[in-house]
Design an enzyme around this catalytic site. Structure first.
Site, PDB file in Angstrom:
ATOM      1  N   HIS A 363       5.132  -0.448  -3.997  1.00 33.29           N
ATOM      2  CA  HIS A 363       3.767  -0.155  -4.441  1.00 33.29           C
ATOM      3  C   HIS A 363       2.706  -0.830  -3.576  1.00 33.29           C
ATOM      4  O   HIS A 363       1.647  -1.225  -4.080  1.00 33.29           O
ATOM      5  CB  HIS A 363       3.585  -0.541  -5.916  1.00 33.29           C
ATOM      6  N   CYS A 364       2.998  -0.969  -2.286  1.00 34.16           N
ATOM      7  CA  CYS A 364       2.066  -1.643  -1.362  1.00 34.16           C
ATOM      8  C   CYS A 364       1.695  -3.025  -1.893  1.00 34.16           C
ATOM      9  O   CYS A 364       0.542  -3.451  -1.819  1.00 34.16           O
ATOM     10  CB  CYS A 364       0.819  -0.806  -1.131  1.00 34.16           C
TER      11      CYS A 364
END
EC number: 2.8.1.7
Length: 406
Positions: A363-364
């Site tokens: 999710h970055c």
């Protein structure tokens, strides 16, 4: 007005489709939200009957397109309660907005020996630009650590500030954990130390009203594609006095006052000097339609519905064996989880077979994954068009996966 999820869903064409022979349950709006017909139609209508290059054109289409674009800037300023529309810069999204601040304000104000404070829960877009700035100028990047429950160790924050702190860059709401940070006290503390504050609002503006004047932040940035608008457009808010002092980051058309080969170039005033080149006018029109759409529904109504749905989801997920939830009980928008020791990609693939769309991966937010010592998580996000039935399908799907995989 009374909030009706059925009426809202009827505005989103994609929600009527099937995936793998089952009705789509789209639980991935934190990555990018679906678009209502009102937004799709507004942008299409502009391209069909109103498109022209904005600024400097004396013909009717150009003048009308310019007026429409600037009216959206005004609408967006009202949406976040900015003092003036001229405090808002159109950017491609949150990532570009943060990079603009890092390269314009940052290059002019951060020096060797200074420091910038971020948190361990930040999206890469609010980490990497500051790492790059610190590397360029010889500054230090300091980090507010996480607690196991997904909140920040706020007791450490006063110890991170000193006379060399130039900026606190903090997310409003975590894109993984749903944690809403106590911005008011954090911003007050930063200002007491003479530091500016940038808020990443990408995961907040769709869930409840945001008032930048009440927050007293110096910068606030968000993307529109998570707010039911088009991709490729976002808003960077900067306090007007600060914005007028900032040098341009990109050069080209629209951002200049004069250009001379012998005497150099002078800039136009902000915000236009930060909008080099031909803008994404169609996206801006879609942005205006998205703001009009959610404003008509009422953000307080949306917030009430979504919070009730979140409480229901968290209570129902307790019935899933071997499910690990990440983040605090009080959260906005997202539920991150892992099922037993199964990789998030496998769980997400099974859910997709059941017509349920969730996000899987880091999710970055790799530093957050490292804190929890996992390579990836599944993330289900809840938006105003999601239903209790879709939550039930998620729970049933996870129970079924547990039975199949053990």
């Amino acid at each position: 007005m009374t909030f009706s999820v059925d009426k809202v869903r009827a505005d989103f064409p994609v929600l009527s489709r099937e995936v793998n022979g089952l009705p789509l349950a789209y639980l991935d709006s934190a990555a990018s939200a679906q678009k209502p017909s009102q937004v799709i139609d507004a942008e299409a209508e502009f391209y069909r009957h109103g498109y022209a290059a904005v600024h400097r054109g004396i013909h009717t289409l150009s003048a009308q397109a310019t007026e429409k674009m600037e009216n959206v800037r005004k609408r967006a300023s009202l949406f976040i309660n900015a003092r003036s529309a001229e405090e808002l810069v159109f950017v491609r999204g949150t990532t570009e907005g943060i990079n603009l601040v890092a390269n314009s304000w940052g290059n002019s104000n951060v020096r060797a020996g200074d420091n910038i404070i971020i948190s361990q829960m930040e999206h890469h877009a609010n980490i990497v630009p500051w790492q790059m700035l610190c590397a360029r100028v010889g500054a230090e990047l300091r980090v507010i650590p996480l607690n196991p429950d997904g909140t920040l160790q706020l007791e450490t924050l006063p110890t991170l500030f000193d006379e060399k702190t130039r900026l606190l860059a903090i997310t409003h709401v975590s894109n993984v954990l749903g944690t809403e940070n106590p911005l008011a006290e954090m911003i007050t503390l930063a200002h007491q130390h003479g530091a500016k504050v940038l808020v990443d609002g990408a995961q907040a503006v769709m869930h409840h009203p945001v008032d930048v004047q009440a927050l007293d932040c110096d910068f606030y940035v968000f993307s529109v594609h998570k707010l039911y608008g088009p991709t490729g457009i976002g808003i960077l808010y900067v306090k007007e006095a600060l914005l007028q002092e900032m040098p341009p980051w990109e050069g080209g058309g629209s951002m200049i006052a004069t250009v001379s080969l012998s005497e150099g170039t002078t800039w136009t005033k902000a915000p236009w000097r930060f909008e080099a080149g031909t803008p994404n006018t169609g996206g801006i029109i879609g942005l205006g339609a998205a703001l009009e759409y959610v404003s008509a529904l009422g953000l307080n109504n949306i917030a009430e519905y979504e919070q009730n749905l979140m409480h229901y989801a968290l209570s129902q997920l307790e019935s899933v064996p071997d499910l690990t939830l990440y983040g605090p009980q009080n959260r906005l928008g997202v539920i991150a989880f892992n099922l037993g020791k199964h990789h998030a990609y496998d769980v997400g693939s099974f859910l997709d077979n059941y017509g349920i769309a969730v996000r899987t991966g880091h999710h970055c937010a790799m530093p957050l994954m490292a804190y929890y010592n996992v390579p990836a998580m599944c993330r289900a996000s809840l938006a105003m068009y999601n239903t209790h039935e879709e939550v039930d399908r998620l729970v049933t799907g996870l129970q079924r996966i547990h039975r199949l995989l053990g």
